[in-house]
Scaffold this motif. Structure first.
Motif, short mmCIF file in Angstrom:
data_model
loop_
_atom_site.label_atom_id
_atom_site.label_comp_id
_atom_site.label_asym_id
_atom_site.label_seq_id
_atom_site.Cartn_x
_atom_site.Cartn_y
_atom_site.Cartn_z
N LEU A 74 -9.12 -25.04 -12.80
CA LEU A 74 -8.82 -24.50 -12.14
C LEU A 74 -10.30 -24.54 -11.27
CD1 LEU A 74 -9.15 -21.09 -13.48
CD2 LEU A 74 -7.27 -21.77 -12.42
N SER A 75 -11.08 -24.16 -9.82
CA SER A 75 -12.31 -24.33 -9.15
C SER A 75 -12.88 -23.70 -9.92
CB SER A 75 -11.92 -23.82 -7.70
OG SER A 75 -12.82 -24.13 -7.16
N PRO A 76 -14.03 -24.34 -9.06
CA PRO A 76 -15.63 -23.82 -10.09
C PRO A 76 -15.66 -22.18 -8.69
CG PRO A 76 -16.19 -26.45 -9.50
CD PRO A 76 -14.59 -25.64 -8.83
N ASP A 77 -15.01 -22.17 -7.82
CA ASP A 77 -14.84 -20.89 -7.32
C ASP A 77 -13.61 -20.50 -7.79
OD1 ASP A 77 -17.22 -22.01 -5.87
OD2 ASP A 77 -16.04 -22.83 -4.43
N TYR B 146 -8.67 -20.12 -29.86
CA TYR B 146 -10.25 -21.11 -29.46
C TYR B 146 -11.35 -19.50 -29.72
CZ TYR B 146 -7.97 -24.62 -27.88
OH TYR B 146 -6.86 -24.98 -27.89
N ASN B 147 -12.17 -19.26 -30.04
CA ASN B 147 -13.55 -18.14 -30.20
C ASN B 147 -14.52 -18.07 -28.84
OD1 ASN B 147 -14.16 -19.69 -33.75
ND2 ASN B 147 -14.73 -17.92 -33.58
N VAL B 148 -14.39 -19.08 -28.18
CA VAL B 148 -15.33 -18.74 -27.27
C VAL B 148 -14.26 -19.85 -25.88
CG1 VAL B 148 -17.09 -19.79 -26.97
CG2 VAL B 148 -16.77 -18.08 -25.15
N VAL B 149 -14.22 -19.19 -24.93
CA VAL B 149 -13.45 -20.08 -23.77
C VAL B 149 -14.71 -20.29 -22.43
CG1 VAL B 149 -11.33 -20.95 -21.84
CG2 VAL B 149 -11.44 -20.02 -24.30
N VAL B 150 -14.90 -21.55 -22.01
CA VAL B 150 -15.89 -21.23 -20.82
C VAL B 150 -14.51 -22.65 -19.42
CG1 VAL B 150 -17.69 -22.78 -19.78
CG2 VAL B 150 -17.61 -22.26 -22.33
N PHE B 151 -15.03 -21.68 -18.55
CA PHE B 151 -14.46 -21.84 -17.41
C PHE B 151 -15.33 -23.18 -16.21
CE2 PHE B 151 -11.49 -19.15 -18.75
CZ PHE B 151 -10.39 -19.09 -18.78
N CYS C 217 -14.58 -24.03 -26.47
CA CYS C 217 -13.61 -24.26 -25.41
C CYS C 217 -13.57 -24.54 -24.01
CB CYS C 217 -11.30 -23.50 -25.73
SG CYS C 217 -10.61 -24.68 -24.88
N PHE C 218 -13.05 -26.02 -23.54
CA PHE C 218 -13.54 -26.17 -21.84
C PHE C 218 -11.83 -25.59 -20.87
CE2 PHE C 218 -17.18 -26.72 -23.23
CZ PHE C 218 -18.17 -27.05 -22.04
N ALA C 219 -11.89 -24.86 -20.32
CA ALA C 219 -10.88 -24.65 -19.74
C ALA C 219 -9.72 -25.99 -19.02
CB ALA C 219 -10.51 -23.11 -19.11
N GLY C 220 -8.43 -26.64 -19.63
CA GLY C 220 -9.12 -27.98 -18.25
C GLY C 220 -8.49 -28.67 -19.36
N ASN C 221 -9.15 -29.73 -18.54
CA ASN C 221 -7.99 -31.34 -19.14
C ASN C 221 -9.39 -32.28 -19.15
OD1 ASN C 221 -7.28 -33.56 -20.11
ND2 ASN C 221 -5.13 -33.23 -18.99
N TYR C 222 -10.15 -32.59 -19.50
CA TYR C 222 -11.05 -33.49 -19.25
C TYR C 222 -10.75 -34.23 -20.18
CZ TYR C 222 -12.32 -29.37 -18.29
OH TYR C 222 -12.62 -27.37 -17.34
N THR D 108 -18.04 -29.54 -15.48
CA THR D 108 -18.92 -29.10 -14.28
C THR D 108 -20.06 -28.46 -15.16
OG1 THR D 108 -18.75 -26.58 -14.67
CG2 THR D 108 -17.33 -27.30 -12.99
N ALA D 109 -21.42 -28.98 -14.64
CA ALA D 109 -21.99 -28.81 -14.67
C ALA D 109 -22.76 -27.46 -15.41
CB ALA D 109 -23.69 -28.59 -13.36
N ALA D 110 -22.12 -26.38 -14.62
CA ALA D 110 -22.08 -25.12 -14.98
C ALA D 110 -21.69 -24.37 -16.52
CB ALA D 110 -21.69 -24.19 -14.21
#
Length: 342
Positions: A89-92, A119-124, A153-158, A164-166
């Motif tokens: 997803l986009s940061p927006d 996962y316990n927590v997911v960050v977008f 967990c970071f949502a997406g494919n890194y 993102t910095a956020a």
């Protein structure tokens, strides 16, 4: 043999692998008489773990399946960082889009292991964070270590995208806040690849683990929290959004395809109501009809007088089949939604 769930890229590289643990022994096991769907909100000390204000609740994104498979005692001794390898997803991106992705992740965990989201927590990329499996419940994120660790967990494919910095700031805030709370003060933070044959959490995110370990971080306000709607007796977009989140239907703040014949008689139904001459009904209303006990033959997704009377009876308010201005029934519904229930 433990079942594994692998996500691979086109070249066959394993990007993420999930696996269930065997039943832990001793204090990590399930208390006598507890069923997999039960939630014990206390830790070993008997205190209730407090939710970080910047992590949105399970109710906010519409969790529908079990909250892990058993209650864990005491603090975790490891924290692992993952990536979901789902939509980037986009940061927006909107809160509704993020909530939809949370339900997608939940469906994956439920399909593979029957225990809901892994996962316990997911960050977008927006920096917003959502609670997955509760901190004191076991998920299926790091096979062989699910009972002794927790996951971010970071949502997406890194492997292909940069975090993102956020996201990094939010993860750092969560890791710091969890010390002596969800995990021991000395619990190490590692990537999933450190303990499993996988590229997870992706090379770009793995390169940022030191920033998560050492940063203080901050997070934006929690999206869609239950306490976020005003109890005013008017059913508009914010009330519909919370209802959709609570019922697990698509979240857009709109009640679609309702009969225009009922509009003027119900002035308490305000923004986000789609009035048409050939009403087909709305999924959120159909789900609400089932929740309040209407018979299957009455479930049509339409808010008409029959549904309003059933809702008023369910909420314990005056039954007259009308949603008036400053409606007592709507106020009762809003209070329940603020409590995280219908």
């Amino acid at each position: 043999m433990t079942e594994l769930y692998e996500i691979k890229d086109d070249d066959g590289t394993v990007l993420e692998v999930l696996g269930a643990d065997d039943e832990p022994a001793g204090d990590g096991g399930r208390p006598t008489g507890e069923t997999p769907g039960d939630v014990d909100p206390t830790d070993a000390s008997g205190t209730v773990p407090l939710a970080t204000p910047s992590i949105a609740s399970r109710a906010s994104w519409g969790a529908r399946y079990p909250d892990g498979d058993l209650t864990l005692r005491g603090l975790a001794v490891e924290v692992f960082v993952h990536h979901s390898v789902t939509a980037q997803l986009s940061p927006d991106a909107s809160i509704a889009e993020e909530a939809e992705q949370m339900r997608t992740l939940e469906s994956i965990g439920q399909t593979r292991f029957g225990t809901g989201i892994s996962y316990n927590v997911v960050v977008f990329p927006s920096g917003r964070a959502y609670q997955g499996v509760s901190w004191n419940r076991r998920g299926t994120h790091t096979g062989g270590r699910n009972s002794t660790s927790r996951s971010i967990c970071f949502a997406g494919n890194y492997e292909v995208s940069e975090p993102t910095a956020a996201q990094i700031s939010t993860a750092a805030a969560i890791f710091g806040a969890g010390k002596d709370r969800w995990w021991t003060r000395g619990a190490p933070l590692a990537g999933h690849r450190d303990v499993s044959q996988t590229a997870c959490p992706g090379r770009h995110l793995y390169a940022r683990l030191d920033d998560i370990r050492t940063g203080s971080g901050s997070t934006p306000p929690s999206p869609g929290e239950p306490a976020g709607i005003r109890v005013d007796g008017f059913w508009g977009r914010s009330t519909t959004t919370r209802l959709q989140q609570e019922l697990g239907t698509p979240v857009d703040g709109v009640v679609s395809s309702q009969s225009i014949a009922w509009r003027d008689a119900n002035p308490g139904l305000t923004t986000g109501w789609q009035w048409v001459s050939d009403a087909r009904g709305s999924r959120v209303i159909a789900t609400l009809q089932r929740r309040i006990g209407m018979r299957s033959g009455q479930v049509d997704g339409k808010i008409g007088p029959q549904t309003i009377r059933a809702l008023q009876g369910y909420l314990g308010t005056r039954v007259d089949g009308v949603i008036s201005r400053e409606s007592r029934a709507v106020m009762a519904l809003q209070r329940r939604l603020n409590d995280g229930r219908v």
